[in-house]
Design a protein around this motif. Structure first.
Motif: not given
Length: 151
Positions: A83-96
């Motif tokens: 849940d969390y990391f897919p949302r991170v990737e979706e809302t902050l494109p590129g490498i986090v």
């Protein structure tokens, strides 16, 4: 030599148990706590970090905290992964890039406690690593920032 630069812009967000500070130059979110968090508090904390990251467009995080000796539940790890990391990737494109800073001495026993380097293999847009010192974490974040900006 310190890697800390003068703060040109700073914003604080507080929970009773967690603080998030954003600095603009270089872009960085710092999450801190002074005690071991429950799983519910971890969930609230990382949600706060994500909201702040979205607000500031910040993909570089330094999160400090403690890990329980027995580890966290599989349910928390599943939630982070599915849940969390897919949302991170979706809302902050590129490498986090997420540097996780542990209290002195705790990093020594990570393998014995069953912890492994967190989740890099599970989320292609998220890089994470444990660190024993703020300077080593900031160096790693700067290296990733440089690679991303020069690619």
């Amino acid at each position: 030599m310190s890697l800390l630069l003068p703060i040109m812009e700073s914003a604080y967000t507080l929970l009773d148990f967690y603080t998030v500070e954003y600095t603009a130059n270089p872009p960085l979110l710092r999450g801190t706590t002074r005690r071991l968090l429950t799983e519910e508090e971890i969930t609230a904390s990382v949600e706060l970090v994500l909201v702040q990251a979205q607000q500031h467009g910040c993909r570089y995080w330094l999160l400090a905290g403690e890990l329980p000796l027995q580890g966290y539940s599989d349910a928390l790890h599943t939630w982070m992964r599915e849940d969390y990391f897919p949302r991170v990737e979706e809302t902050l494109p590129g490498i986090v890039a997420i540097a996780m800073l542990l209290p002195p001495g705790q990093e020594v026993d990570l393998d014995a406690q069953g912890y492994v380097q967190p989740l890099d293999v599970l989320r292609p847009g998220v890089r994470t690593e444990w660190f024993a010192t703020p300077d080593s974490a900031l160096i790693w974040l700067a290296q990733i920032r440089e690679r991303v900006e020069n690619s």
